[in-house]
Design a protein around this motif. Structure first.
Motif, PDB file in Angstrom:
ATOM      1  N   ARG A  26       0.913  -1.271   0.007  1.00  0.00           N
ATOM      2  CA  ARG A  26      -0.056   0.054   0.073  1.00  0.00           C
ATOM      3  C   ARG A  26       0.876   1.090  -0.008  1.00  0.00           C
ATOM      4  NH1 ARG A  26      -5.175  -0.486   1.030  1.00  0.00           N
ATOM      5  NH2 ARG A  26      -5.064   1.831   1.883  1.00  0.00           N
ATOM      6  N   ASP A  27       1.842   1.273   0.837  1.00  0.00           N
ATOM      7  CA  ASP A  27       2.757   2.206   0.858  1.00  0.00           C
ATOM      8  C   ASP A  27       3.619   2.686  -0.306  1.00  0.00           C
ATOM      9  OD1 ASP A  27       1.598   3.161   3.296  1.00  0.00           O
ATOM     10  OD2 ASP A  27       3.269   2.532   4.408  1.00  0.00           O
ATOM     11  N   GLY A  28       4.206   1.367  -0.718  1.00  0.00           N
ATOM     12  CA  GLY A  28       4.880   1.638  -1.954  1.00  0.00           C
ATOM     13  C   GLY A  28       4.570   1.597  -3.242  1.00  0.00           C
ATOM     14  N   LEU A  29       3.201   1.340  -3.526  1.00  0.00           N
ATOM     15  CA  LEU A  29       2.620   1.476  -4.844  1.00  0.00           C
ATOM     16  C   LEU A  29       1.441   2.441  -4.647  1.00  0.00           C
ATOM     17  CD1 LEU A  29       2.483  -2.256  -5.623  1.00  0.00           C
ATOM     18  CD2 LEU A  29       4.057  -0.480  -6.331  1.00  0.00           C
ATOM     19  N   LEU A  30       0.650   2.670  -3.790  1.00  0.00           N
ATOM     20  CA  LEU A  30      -0.435   3.690  -3.938  1.00  0.00           C
ATOM     21  C   LEU A  30      -0.007   5.183  -3.401  1.00  0.00           C
ATOM     22  CD1 LEU A  30      -3.239   1.325  -2.228  1.00  0.00           C
ATOM     23  CD2 LEU A  30      -2.749   1.899  -4.841  1.00  0.00           C
ATOM     24  N   LYS A  31       1.104   5.064  -2.838  1.00  0.00           N
ATOM     25  CA  LYS A  31       1.680   6.525  -2.473  1.00  0.00           C
ATOM     26  C   LYS A  31       2.591   7.146  -3.528  1.00  0.00           C
ATOM     27  CE  LYS A  31       2.481   7.856   1.638  1.00  0.00           C
ATOM     28  NZ  LYS A  31       3.060   8.003   3.035  1.00  0.00           N
TER      29      LYS A  31
END
Length: 343
Positions: free
Chosen positions: A83-88
Motif C-alpha cells: 500500500r505504501d510502496g505503490l499507492l503513495k
C-alpha cells in the motif's frame, strides 16, 4: 361667596372618566407584565431530530463474513506493505492523483457523515486483501456525484505514469469493472500497476502487473457499501462480484428488519465425499503359520511365504505328485492281477 377649588359639573364627570381609563390601562399593562409561562397557551414544536438512516448496530450487521466468500478467506492480519510502496505515488494528472490518494486513504466516496463499519479479510490463495465498508452519507446525491466521477476515470486515466518515493516509474491502467445489477446505483474499476522500466526494455515481452486492485461501490438510499480487493498476486473478479452481491442484499435485509437471506458458504476444507468405491486390498491374506503336509513325503507342500508364481508352481508340483501316486496305484493293481493269474 364660595370659590370652587376644582372642576364641577360636567368637567368633574369628564375628569373622573379619564382617570378611570388611565387606571384600567395601567392595570392591563401590569397584568401582561407578570404573565407566567404556565399561563400562556401551549404550542407544539415540530421535532428537529431525525431518525438516523443507519445505526452502528445495523452497519455491523450488514458486513459480509469470511465464510460467505469461501474457505480461502480469513480475518486480516494487517495492512499489506504494498500500500505504501505503490499507492503513495505521484502523477501530474489531477484526476489520476485523486484516484491514487482515494485508494490509499480508502475514502473514494468521501467521508461518511453517519454510522460506519469495516471488515478486512485475507485470501490465502493469491495473498489478496479485501476491505469492505458499510457507511451512511449526507444525501444520495453526494454518493451519486462520486460515482459519476469514478465513471469518467477509465477514459481520463486509461493509461498514465506515476513515480514512487524512490524515483521508480510505474505504468498504471484503469478499466471499468462489471458489477451485479444491485442497489440504486453502482460503479466498479480495476487498476493495474507494472514496472515502466521493464515495459520499455524493448524486448517486446512487456511487464507483468505488480499490483491488481478492484474497487466497487453500491448505493442504497443514502447508505453505500464499498470495497477494495486485490494485491501483488492479482484480484479474483468473482470474489469482488460475490462480495457486492451478498453485501448489498445483506444491507437491504438489515434496513428492512428482515433476517439475512444469504447463508454462509460451507468451508471448502471439509472432507470430500468419495467419488469411487473403496479399493480392494492389494495384499493377499497372510498364509497360515503351518503349511499342509504332503502325505507321501511328510513334508510341507509349500513354503510359508511365497509369490503368486511360486504358488502356481507348487500347485503344478502337487498335481504331478498326485499323478505319480495314481500311476503307482495302477501299477500295484496290475501286479496283483498278474499274481492271481499265475496262481
Amino acid at each position: 361667596m364660595k370659590v370652587p377649588t376644582g372642576p364641577s359639573g360636567p368637567y368633574r364627570l369628564l375628569a373622573r372618566a379619564l382617570t378611570a381609563g388611565v387606571l384600567v390601562s395601567a392595570s392591563a399593562c401590569s397584568l401582561h407584565g407578570v404573565l407566567r409561562p404556565a399561563d400562556a397557551p401551549s404550542v407544539e414544536r415540530p421535532a428537529t431530530s431525525a431518525t438516523p438512516s443507519l445505526t452502528d448496530a445495523q452497519a455491523s450487521a450488514a458486513l459480509i463474513t469470511q465464510g460467505e466468500l469461501g474457505g480461502h478467506w480469513s480475518a486480516t492480519q494487517g495492512g499489506a506493505t504494498w500500500r505504501d510502496g505503490l499507492l503513495k505515488t505521484r502523477t501530474d494528472a489531477p484526476d489520476c492523483q485523486r484516484l491514487l490518494d482515494g485508494l490509499y486513504a480508502e475514502d473514494l466516496l468521501g467521508e461518511p457523515t453517519g454510522a460506519r463499519a469495516v471488515v478486512g479479510l485475507d485470501e490465502s490463495g493469491n495473498a489478496a486483501q479485501l476491505r469492505y465498508q458499510v457507511a451512511a452519507y449526507a444525501a444520495p446525491s453526494e454518493v451519486d456525484a462520486k460515482l459519476a466521477w469514478l465513471r469518467t476515470l477509465p477514459s481520463k486515466c486509461a493509461q498514465f505514469t506515476s513515480t514512487d518515493v524512490r524515483g521508480g516509474r510505474l505504468n498504471v491502467t484503469v478499466v471499468p469493472s462489471v458489477l451485479p445489477g444491485v442497489g440504486d446505483a453502482r460503479e466498479g474499476l480495476r487498476l493495474t500497476m507494472s514496472d515502466a522500466s521493464a515495459a520499455n526494455a524493448g524486448d517486446g515481452s512487456g511487464a507483468a502487473p505488480m499490483l491488481t486492485l478492484d474497487f466497487a461501490a453500491v448505493r442504497v438510499g443514502d447508505r453505500a457499501v464499498s470495497l477494495t480487493n486485490g494485491g501483488l498476486g492479482g484480484a479474483a473478479q468473482d470474489s469482488t462480484q460475490q462480495a457486492v452481491q451478498i453485501g448489498t442484499q445483506r444491507l437491504q435485509d438489515v434496513l428492512a428488519g428482515r433476517p439475512p437471506t444469504t447463508a454462509p458458504v460451507e468451508p471448502t476444507t471439509r472432507p470430500v465425499n468419495p467419488t469411487t468405491a473403496p479399493v480392494k486390498p492389494t495384499t493377499r491374506p497372510v498364509n497360515p503359520t503351518t503349511a499342509p503336509v504332503n502325505p507321501l513325503t511328510g513334508r510341507p507342500t509349500e513354503p510359508l511365504t511365497e509369490s503368486p508364481a511360486d504358488t502356481d508352481n507348487t500347485t503344478a508340483d502337487t498335481a504331478d505328485t498326485a499323478d505319480t501316486a495314481d500311476t503307482a496305484d495302477t501299477a500295484d493293481t496290475a501286479d496283483t492281477a498278474d499274481t492271481a493269474q499265475e496262481g
